[in-house]
Design an enzyme around this catalytic site. Sequence first.
Site, short mmCIF file in Angstrom:
data_model
loop_
_atom_site.label_atom_id
_atom_site.label_comp_id
_atom_site.label_asym_id
_atom_site.label_seq_id
_atom_site.Cartn_x
_atom_site.Cartn_y
_atom_site.Cartn_z
N THR A 1 0.90 -1.15 0.00
CA THR A 1 0.00 0.00 0.00
C THR A 1 0.93 1.19 0.00
OG1 THR A 1 -1.62 -1.22 1.26
CG2 THR A 1 -1.75 1.16 1.45
N THR B 1 -4.08 1.76 -2.34
CA THR B 1 -3.51 0.41 -2.32
C THR B 1 -3.98 -0.48 -3.44
OG1 THR B 1 -3.07 -1.46 -0.84
CG2 THR B 1 -5.31 -0.61 -0.84
N ASN C 1 -3.52 -3.61 -2.33
CA ASN C 1 -3.50 -4.60 -1.25
C ASN C 1 -2.14 -5.30 -1.24
OD1 ASN C 1 -4.40 -5.79 1.04
ND2 ASN C 1 -5.62 -7.35 0.05
N ASP D 1 -9.63 -8.44 1.64
CA ASP D 1 -9.93 -7.69 2.87
C ASP D 1 -11.32 -8.00 3.41
OD1 ASP D 1 -7.49 -6.53 3.16
OD2 ASP D 1 -8.05 -4.56 2.40
N SER E 1 -11.43 -1.73 5.46
CA SER E 1 -10.01 -1.39 5.34
C SER E 1 -9.44 -0.99 6.70
CB SER E 1 -9.87 -0.22 4.37
OG SER E 1 -8.55 0.26 4.37
O1 DON Z 1 -7.19 -1.69 3.18
C1 DON Z 1 -6.45 -2.34 3.89
O2 DON Z 1 -6.48 -2.31 5.10
C2 DON Z 1 -5.39 -3.22 3.24
N1 DON Z 1 -5.79 -3.55 1.92
C3 DON Z 1 -4.10 -2.49 3.27
C4 DON Z 1 -2.99 -3.34 2.73
C5 DON Z 1 -1.66 -2.82 3.03
O3 DON Z 1 -1.48 -1.84 3.70
C6 DON Z 1 -0.54 -3.59 2.52
N2 DON Z 1 0.68 -2.83 2.59
N3 DON Z 1 1.69 -2.67 2.93
#
Ligand code: DON
Length: 604
Positions: free
Chosen positions: A414, A432, A434, A456, A485
Site C-alpha cells: 500500500t 492500495t 493490497n 480484505d 479497510s
Molecule cells: O485496506 C487495507 O487495510 C489493506 N488492503 C491495506 C494493505 C496494506 O497496507 C498492505 N501494505 N503494505
Amino acid sequence: MKIRSTASPRRSGNRVQASFRKLGHSVMGIALVAAVSATAGAQATTVAGKERSTRPPVVDMSFPEGWAPKHVPVPVVDDHAMVVSNSRLASAAGAEILKKGGNAVDAAVAVGFALEVTFPFAGNIGGGGFMVIRMANGQAVAVDYRETAPLAATRDMYVENGKLTRKSTVGGMASGVPGSVAGMAAALAKYGTMSLHDVMQPAIRLATEGFVVDSATSRSLGASARLINQFDGAAVFLPDGKPLQPGTLLRQPKLAATLRMIADKGPSAFYNGPIADEIVNQMHKDGGIITKQDLADYKPIFREPIVGTYRGYTLYAMPPSSSGGVTMIEILNQLETWKKLPDFNSAEYKHILAETFQRAFIDRNTKLGDPAFVSNPIAMLTDKAYAQRLASTIKPDRATPPPAFSVAAEAMHTTHYSVVDASGNAVSTTTTLNSGFGSGVYVAEGGFFMNDEMDDFASEPGKPNQFGLVQGEINAIQPGKRMLSAMSPTIVLDPSGKLMMVIGAAGGPTIITGVAQVILNVIDQHMSLADAMYAPRMHDQAWPDELTYEAGGFSRSAMDSLTAMGYKLHPVNALTNVNALMRAPDGHWVGVYEPRSTGAAVGY
Ligand code: DON
C-alpha cells in the site's frame, strides 16, 4: 548503552539534510531536524507570516542499544509547502504542481497518478483508497474510493470443498472494482483548482519518457517475480524472466496512453470507455468477474471524517468503509485515561499500548463494515466513557489473553502520501492494490496492475485473511459492498486548532497502530517528527495472540518483563510504512518519509 538520537542541523539552502555516523557498533542519527529539535528550536527563527506550533518542547530521545533500522530518517524542512510519499519522483510531481500554483488537492492527485507510474507495486489506478482533506478554512471531508465487490461476487466465492482457496489474493477473482480514478477525479473537481488534464501531466511525462529503475524497485520485482510471471506484466517488468535491473530506463507507453485518455476524457474513459473494455477483456483472460456494468456503476463517496480529540489535539480521520479512524480514536481514547503515559522504552508503556490495541481490534474485527450494508456503532466506539470502561479492564501487570488463532503473514503493499500547500490546505491519502502488485493480473493493453482487495473481506467469517485478521459476518462478501479497510489517513490539529500534522501509512492492520504510535511519540513522548518515525514500533491485533515488535526495538529488561506478564513476543524486521509531515515550532514544514522504506519529502 542506549542509542541517543540528537540534533545537529546542517542546512543547505533552506533545507536541513540528514547524515549519520558510526558510533562504536551502533549507528546514531546526528542530524535530524533543526526546527523540530529542542536544541535547535532555540536557534530557529520564525518564518514571517508562519503559524507557530503550540506543542511543548521536543525532548532528546534514547532508544535501546540494538535499535538500528535500515535508514536514519531524512527530514526535509521548507518554508511553504511539503509533499511526502514513497517515491521521490511522485513527491517531485506534487511539488511541481504546487509551484505552478496548484493547491494541496491538485498536488495530491498529481502524486497519486505519478505513483501509478513510478511505484507499480502499490501505485494504483487498478486499486482504491481514501483521502482526508482539510481546507485552510477548516472545511474537512473524507473521500472514500474503496473498491467494491463485483455484482457477481458471492459470500463463499473463495471456499471450495470447505477450504479457503488462494483466489482472494491471486488472479482475476481477487480484484474488486477499482475506485482510484473516480475518487481522485471527484476530489479534484470539488476541492482542486486545476484541471485533471494539467495535474496528470507529470505522470504522463514519467510514463512516456520513462524513469530510471532503482534498486528498491528492482528488488521488489524480484521478490514478487513468481506472482508477476503468471500474468501479462511479466513482459514489462521481468524481461527475459529477470526483474528490471537498477539503472534501466523504464518507459510504459501503454500506461502513458491510458493516462492520456483519462486526462483528456476524464474518468468516464476508465469506467465506460476503452479502458473499461481492456479491464473486462483482461478479466476474461485471467478468470475475473468484473463486468462493464460493475465499472459503470462505480461511485466514490464523500463522507464526514471521524473527528476525535486527544489531550486537546484534534484528529480528522477516515470513517468506514475504513476502520482506521474509529479504531485509532478508540485506542487514543483509552490511552487518554492515563494522565501521563509511562516512559517510551518501559515495559509498562508497551503493555498499555498492546492492551489498548487489542481491545480496539476486537471491536474493529467484529463491529465495523461498509455502512451501505451494515450499521456501524461509531458513536459508541469513539465515546470517551466507553474507552474508560475498556481501559479499566487492563491489569497493570498481566497480558489479557484473547481467543487464539495462528496465522502467517505475507508480503504486501500500500502507499501513503501527505501534502500541505502554502495556504495550509492539507491532504492525507492512503491508496492500495493490497498485496504487492495486487492480484498479479496486469491489464496488458492499459499498462496497470489490478488489486486483490477482495481478500480484505472476511472470505470465511472467523477465519484469518492474509494479514491474520479474523473478522466477523459484518464484513462478509456481498455484491457491491466495500471491504473493510485499515487505512488511516489522518490530519492532526494542535491544541490551538492549527494544522499540525498530516500522516498515514501502509502495512495492513499495522497501519492503525503505526500511525497511532507516531502521533503518540510526538504528543506524549515529545519526540521530533524524525525521532517519532525512527522510534521502534510494535503491534497487537488481538488475533493472533502475540505482541509483534521490531527486532532490536525492545530492551532486554522490557522483553523480560513483558514475557513475565504473559505476552508472546514476536520479532519482525519492520512494521508499518508511514509518511508524515509536521509543522515545526517556528512554522516551517518538516517532511519525513519512512526510514524503513524508500521515498522522499519534497518541499519549497
Ligand atoms: O485496506 C487495507 O487495510 C489493506 N488492503 C491495506 C494493505 C496494506 O497496507 C498492505 N501494505 N503494505
